[in-house]
Design an enzyme around this catalytic site. Structure first.
Site, PDB file in Angstrom:
ATOM      1  N   CYS A 192       8.242 -22.904 -49.126  1.00 28.75           N
ATOM      2  CA  CYS A 192       9.598 -23.464 -49.054  1.00 28.75           C
ATOM      3  C   CYS A 192       9.664 -24.990 -48.994  1.00 28.75           C
ATOM      4  CB  CYS A 192      10.386 -22.820 -47.917  1.00 28.75           C
ATOM      5  SG  CYS A 192       9.450 -22.047 -46.620  1.00 28.75           S
ATOM      6  N   ARG A 234      -2.748 -18.425 -44.414  1.00 30.67           N
ATOM      7  CA  ARG A 234      -2.342 -18.221 -43.020  1.00 30.67           C
ATOM      8  C   ARG A 234      -3.524 -17.681 -42.229  1.00 30.67           C
ATOM      9  NH1 ARG A 234       3.612 -15.342 -44.000  1.00 30.67           N
ATOM     10  NH2 ARG A 234       4.425 -16.962 -45.395  1.00 30.67           N
ATOM     11  N   GLN A 259       2.556 -15.051 -53.010  1.00 31.88           N
ATOM     12  CA  GLN A 259       3.920 -14.571 -52.792  1.00 31.88           C
ATOM     13  C   GLN A 259       4.736 -14.686 -54.072  1.00 31.88           C
ATOM     14  OE1 GLN A 259       5.259 -17.033 -49.416  1.00 31.88           O
ATOM     15  NE2 GLN A 259       5.629 -15.122 -48.342  1.00 31.88           N
ATOM     16  N   ASP A 272       7.609 -15.769 -54.404  1.00 32.76           N
ATOM     17  CA  ASP A 272       8.525 -16.507 -53.550  1.00 32.76           C
ATOM     18  C   ASP A 272       9.610 -17.179 -54.387  1.00 32.76           C
ATOM     19  OD1 ASP A 272       9.346 -17.288 -51.105  1.00 32.76           O
ATOM     20  OD2 ASP A 272       7.715 -18.678 -50.708  1.00 32.76           O
ATOM     21  N   HIS A 308      13.539 -19.586 -53.881  1.00 28.72           N
ATOM     22  CA  HIS A 308      14.529 -20.199 -53.006  1.00 28.72           C
ATOM     23  C   HIS A 308      15.782 -20.499 -53.816  1.00 28.72           C
ATOM     24  CE1 HIS A 308      10.756 -20.861 -50.839  1.00 28.72           C
ATOM     25  NE2 HIS A 308      11.509 -20.647 -49.790  1.00 28.72           N
ATOM     26  N   LYS A 323      16.860 -12.880 -41.107  1.00 30.76           N
ATOM     27  CA  LYS A 323      16.437 -12.310 -42.388  1.00 30.76           C
ATOM     28  C   LYS A 323      16.758 -10.825 -42.482  1.00 30.76           C
ATOM     29  CE  LYS A 323      11.683 -11.722 -40.636  1.00 30.76           C
ATOM     30  NZ  LYS A 323      10.264 -12.008 -40.867  1.00 30.76           N
ATOM     31  N   HIS A 383      15.848 -17.978 -48.703  1.00 33.21           N
ATOM     32  CA  HIS A 383      14.442 -17.685 -48.998  1.00 33.21           C
ATOM     33  C   HIS A 383      14.366 -16.219 -49.433  1.00 33.21           C
ATOM     34  CE1 HIS A 383      13.027 -21.169 -46.351  1.00 33.21           C
ATOM     35  NE2 HIS A 383      14.300 -21.021 -46.013  1.00 33.21           N
TER      36      HIS A 383
END
Length: 650
Positions: free
Chosen positions: A340, A369, A387, A389, A391, A477, A523
């Site tokens: 992000c 991570r 991911q 991912d 946004h 979320k 997100h």
């Protein structure tokens, strides 16, 4: 002010009655009906699960809990843990009991025992537990002083219990639960007696554990167990466990030659060609879905300076999970744990107007991570993962519409992979977070509104739940939980509404009044971790992928060497039709070849011999079937090409 002499009890049907203050739940149940009292094992008071023998001292809503009610399952497991502890101490006097919580699908208890448990000890403990349950001793609660509790446990040699007593906050009751002669320190609640546990329990395995989860403290021995309301439920669970072992993605990954792990790179995947093909098939599918939905794909750096993560709030709230490195010039860099902040930088490159919103950017970003080594589990729990991912930068007015679009896209995607039993959970503000309560109120209200709309639109087919305190540190979320072929649940996609991050990093847009405004960030991930989703798919399908997903879709195997040229011709035509295909020209019997490729979970084996070559035909064998289908080559090409087309392209 004196206490009221009577209190009002309200039942689930809305009816109420007056009872003397201090009347217990059991006394009320007996007044209503002896049969109700007999089948009731606990109660809820104002929604809180409580001992049936607790006195009721103020007005309350009461619900009686029968052993077969869903609320009782946790109590069955909790009581079984206590009975297991008693059984162990009866069999091995001098063993110390420490903690024994309920966990998903069961319970465990940690013991300090001089000698290690042996596998043969499990049936011994189970037998002793059955004897204790048969005695049907009542659970009773007492309140002890700290000094009395510490003296009692010290005299018994229960040193771990003394530490637990000291950890109870001042002013909080210290409860002791007894079952016959045996007792333990416990918050409760419990059912009425040990007999309510029933026969549907089983001890599963031994494991090592450190006291309080701290590797600097003594090592204990843990026993895991499971308990259910009925023997049918227990059998179903044990069958699910058996099925899960058969479907273990780590074993199937070896058999199918998809990936491996090794100690030199803990929590990191070594993808083999077939596994990487499967991985890229997932990315290709998601890339097409995102392009159709108006997302623009980007890529952000894997490593950025620590100061950047301090500005975003990650260092303070997520720093213990981040990998860092210090360069010779003493600048500290962090491997990105999330995409992000990088996406905010891409958004900021160039002035944005309200007319540019919503702006949707997506990335198949590799994130890093730190997970404790004991938590790593194949593809399902790794330290480095990709991911899907994205946004969405938008205005407040656009939040609901964009979240509903994400929901529709997610449900359509999961359906393409065979997941139609979906559970959506709303996770609200955690204790450790950034931003004002006012902004959190807005974000939570927006997602709550979205969830209600989803429920209405699905006519209740989509199940929902609330998870207080489980949101991300920057926003609440929605979590999308999938149920697989054997009934297990997997949390995959998320939608998070964030009023904080864009502003912290200086992002803005120019509104219709020519004023600077901070965009809202949504997100969004749909597979979540692609590594994890791959593991879920392997286990869901038990390696038997639908043809469009299979990394190797077809093997062409000649029966005799005279058919080799025709086999290669078939391979060439299948490959030209877009299928992933290999030939097997080895000088082996056809049954051997079929067995080997079936073990590797190849969906289609095309067998050709001299006759097939002469007639331009093929014999098709499907994974898991003994039957053969003979088709002309053109028919086979058309049929397999159609079957191998991804569902979104049909």
């Amino acid at each position: 002010m004196s206490e009221a002499s009577e209190v009002t009890i309200t039942f689930p049907d809305g009816k109420s009655r007056q009872v003397a203050a201090g009347t217990t739940g059991l006394e009320i149940a007996k007044e209503i009906s002896p049969s109700l009292a007999k089948r009731t094992v606990a109660m809820t008071l104002n929604g809180v699960l409580s001992d049936l023998a607790d006195p009721i001292k103020q007005d309350a809503e009461i619900k009686f809990v029968a052993r077969t009610d869903p609320e009782a399952l946790e109590l069955i497991r909790h009581d079984a843990a206590h009975v297991m502890a008693e059984a162990v101490q009866a069999l091995w006097p001098g063993t110390q009991v420490t903690i024994g919580p309920v966990i998903e699908n069961g319970f465990f208890y940690d013991f300090a025992k001089a000698e290690p448990f042996e596998p043969d000890d499990i049936p011994k403990i189970e037998k002793k537990m059955a004897e204790i349950i048969q005695k049907n001793a009542p659970f009773t609660k007492e309140f002890w002083s700290r000094d009395d509790a510490k003296t009692f446990f010290r005299d018994k040699g229960e040193l771990f219990k003394i530490e637990l007593v000291d950890a109870i906050p001042e002013g909080e009751d210290l409860k002791i639960y007894k079952q016959g002669e045996w007792l333990d320190l416990c918050r409760g609640p419990h059912m009425t007696s040990t007999g309510a546990i029933g026969k549907a329990f089983k001890l599963m395995k031994f494991a090592g554990a450190y006291w309080r989860g701290d590797s600097t403290k003594p090592q204990l021995q843990r026993i895991y167990g499971t308990a259910w309301a009925s023997e049918d439920d227990l059998k179903a669970y044990l069958h699910q466990i058996e099925e899960a072992e058969k479907r273990d993605h780590r074993r199937l990954g070896r058999e199918m030659d998809l990936f491996h792990f090794q100690e030199e790179a803990p929590g990191s995947v070594f993808w083999h060609p077939k596994g990487w093909t499967l991985f890229q098939t997932l990315i290709g599918y998601m890339r097409r879905a995102q392009q159709r939905a108006g997302y623009t794909e980007v890529n952000s750096p894997d490593m950025m300076e620590k100061h950047f993560w301090e500005l975003s709030g990650h260092w303070e709230n997520y720093g213990e999970n981040m990998f860092t490195t210090t360069l010779p010039d003493e600048r500290v860099f962090c491997c990105k744990p999330m995409n992000c902040p990088g996406h905010v930088q891409i958004y900021k490159h160039g002035l944005k107007s309200y007319r540019d919103l919503p702006l949707k950017i997506a990335e198949f970003g590799k994130v890093h991570r730190y997970e404790p080594s004991g938590a790593l589990h194949g593809l399902l729990r790794v330290r480095h993962f990709t991911q899907d991912d994205a946004h969405i930068f938008c205005t407040e007015d656009q939040i609901k519409d964009e979240c509903l679009k994400i929901n529709d896209l997610m449900l359509a995607i999961y359906k393409d992979f065979g997941f139609e039993d979906i559970f959506i959970k709303l996770s609200t503000r955690p204790e450790k977070r950034v931003g004002s309560d006012e902004l959190w109120d807005k974000a939570e209200a927006a997602l709550s509104d979205v969830l209600e709309e989803v429920k209405r639109a699905s006519n209740g087919r989509v199940k929902t739940a609330l998870q207080p305190g489980e949101g991300a540190f920057y926003g609440p979320k929605l979590e999308y939980v999938l149920r697989d072929a054997i009934g297990r649940e997997w949390q995959c996609g998320t939608t998070q509404v964030d009023f904080n991050l864009a502003g912290r990093l200086g992002a803005f847009y120019i509104d219709e009044n020519s004023e600077k405004k901070t965009p809202v960030m949504i997100h969004r991930a749909m597979f979540g971790s692609l590594e994890r989703f791959t593991g879920i798919l392997i286990e869901n399908f038990a390696g038997h992928f639908p043809l469009w997903l299979a990394p190797l879709q077809v093997v062409v195997a000649p029966i005799v060497s005279d058919a080799n040229d025709y086999a290669l011709d078939v391979v060439e035509k299948l490959r030209a039709a877009g299928l992933r295909v290999e030939s097997d020209l080895r000088n082996e019997k056809i049954n051997y070849k079929v067995r080997e490729h079936s073990l590797a979970k190849v969906p289609v084996i095309v067998v050709v011999g001299k006759r097939e070559a002469e007639e331009r035909k093929v014999s098709i064998r499907r994974l898991g079937s003994q039957a053969q289908t003979v088709l002309t080559l053109d028919e086979a090409l058309a049929s397999l090409k159609d079957e191998a087309t991804p569902p979104d392209l049909r």
